[in-house]
Scaffold this active site. Structure first.
Site, PDB file in Angstrom:
ATOM      1  N   HIS A  77       1.291  -1.283  -0.068  1.00 29.95           N
ATOM      2  CA  HIS A  77       0.474   0.347   0.095  1.00 29.95           C
ATOM      3  C   HIS A  77       0.582   1.712  -0.244  1.00 29.95           C
ATOM      4  CE1 HIS A  77      -3.776  -2.294   1.614  1.00 29.95           C
ATOM      5  NE2 HIS A  77      -3.234  -2.652   0.424  1.00 29.95           N
ATOM      6  N   HIS A 121       2.493   2.918   3.451  1.00 26.36           N
ATOM      7  CA  HIS A 121       4.202   2.405   3.737  1.00 26.36           C
ATOM      8  C   HIS A 121       5.277   1.851   2.443  1.00 26.36           C
ATOM      9  CE1 HIS A 121       1.369   0.477   6.550  1.00 26.36           C
ATOM     10  NE2 HIS A 121       1.099   0.979   6.085  1.00 26.36           N
ATOM     11  N   ASP A 141       0.109  -2.955   8.766  1.00 25.76           N
ATOM     12  CA  ASP A 141      -1.495  -3.635   9.103  1.00 25.76           C
ATOM     13  C   ASP A 141      -2.271  -4.810   9.427  1.00 25.76           C
ATOM     14  OD1 ASP A 141      -0.971  -1.048   8.942  1.00 25.76           O
ATOM     15  OD2 ASP A 141      -2.190  -0.302   6.873  1.00 25.76           O
ATOM     16  N   HIS A 152       0.043   1.985  12.195  1.00 29.81           N
ATOM     17  CA  HIS A 152      -1.333   3.716  12.362  1.00 29.81           C
ATOM     18  C   HIS A 152      -1.813   3.852  13.403  1.00 29.81           C
ATOM     19  CE1 HIS A 152      -2.135   3.611   8.062  1.00 29.81           C
ATOM     20  NE2 HIS A 152      -1.891   2.575   7.877  1.00 29.81           N
TER      21      HIS A 152
HETATM   22 FE    FE Z   1      -2.077   1.076   6.301  1.00 30.83          FE
HETATM   23 ZN    ZN Z   2      -2.033  -1.156   4.196  1.00 34.16          ZN
END
Ligand code: FE
Ligand code: ZN
Length: 256
Positions: free
Chosen positions: A72, A75, A146, A184
């Protein structure tokens, strides 16, 4: 080991310098993690380049490696630009995600070991949030991207509740003191949702209060520990994949 004349403990000859782990908050709620020995550094998931480059340069740290947990953009977004500044840096990422992380120089998979700044990291396959998501484990330090969040877990974009349940149970079996470096700052909203699901859970209420105090002071709630997650993370406590799926569904639709 004997103290040196200056009173500092001397490491035995040849032992790697201990690694320090620090975090850099970027974007709305992302954390970039820095592992360093005082002169050389590695990054986990640099979402952006500029603040990270600045942070490293201010401390005179030379970037040796970037570790990616998944593809993603929040990242991997900063990696190409950081490579222009430090062209010799290695990029470790899932071999299975070569197409989505094309600048990787070292493709890895679960069970592989990565030598980094004189230390050895273990790669864990944790497909669930994405199909090729990996995590990195140093003794006492888990970089889980994540997959696991403090008080929560990642959304199931490309994997199943079964896979997430399996990943969280493997994390739960790590020593309780293992620090959880998730990518996060979602802790407060995760715990507010969880406290709503389990209104009479005292441990959960207590953790929520601690987290809210930290957030009011503008402090990060990361890292947490595996022991804290075992005690208060509903996803890690889920008895099976079906219960996890139900919790995930409830969390997805929670707007409080
Ligand atoms: Fe993320
Ligand atoms: Zn992610």
């Amino acid at each position: 080991m004997p103290p040196s004349a200056s009173g500092q403990t001397q490491a035995p000859a040849g032992a790697p310098a201990p690694l320090t782990v620090e975090l850099i908050p970027v974007l709305n709620d992302n954390y970039v993690f820095v592992l360093h020995d005082g002169s050389r550094a590695a990054l986990v998931d640099p979402a952006v380049a500029e603040p990270v480059r600045h942070w490293l340069e201010q401390r005179d740290l030379e970037l040796e490696a970037v570790l990616q947990t998944h593809h993603h953009s929040d990242h991997i977004g900063g990696t190409p630009q950081l490579l222009r500044r430090w062209p010799g840096a290695r990029v470790v990422a899932a071999r299975a995600d070569r197409e989505r992380i094309p600048f990787q120089t070292e493709g890895v998979a679960g069970g592989d070991r990565v030598e980094l700044l004189g230390h050895t990291l273990e790669v864990l396959d944790v497909p669930a949030h994405t199909r090729a998501h990996i995590a990195y484990l140093l003794p006492g330090e888990l970089f889980c991207g994540d997959t696991l969040f403090a008080g929560g877990c990642g959304r199931l974009f490309e994997g199943t509740a079964d896979q997430m349940h399996d990943a969280l149970q493997r994390f739960a079996s790590l020593p309780g003191s293992t620090r959880v470096w998730c990518a996060h700052e979602y802790t407060e909203s995760n715990l507010r949702w969880a406290a709503r699901q389990r209104p009479s859970d005292a441990a959960l209420a207590e953790r929520l209060a601690v987290v809210q105090r930290r957030r009011h002071q503008g402090l990060p709630t990361i890292p947490s520990t595996i022991a804290e997650e075992r005690a208060t993370n509903l996803f890690m406590r889920a008895a099976d994949a079906a219960e996890l799926a139900e919790l995930r569904e409830s969390r997805n639709h929670w707007t409080g």
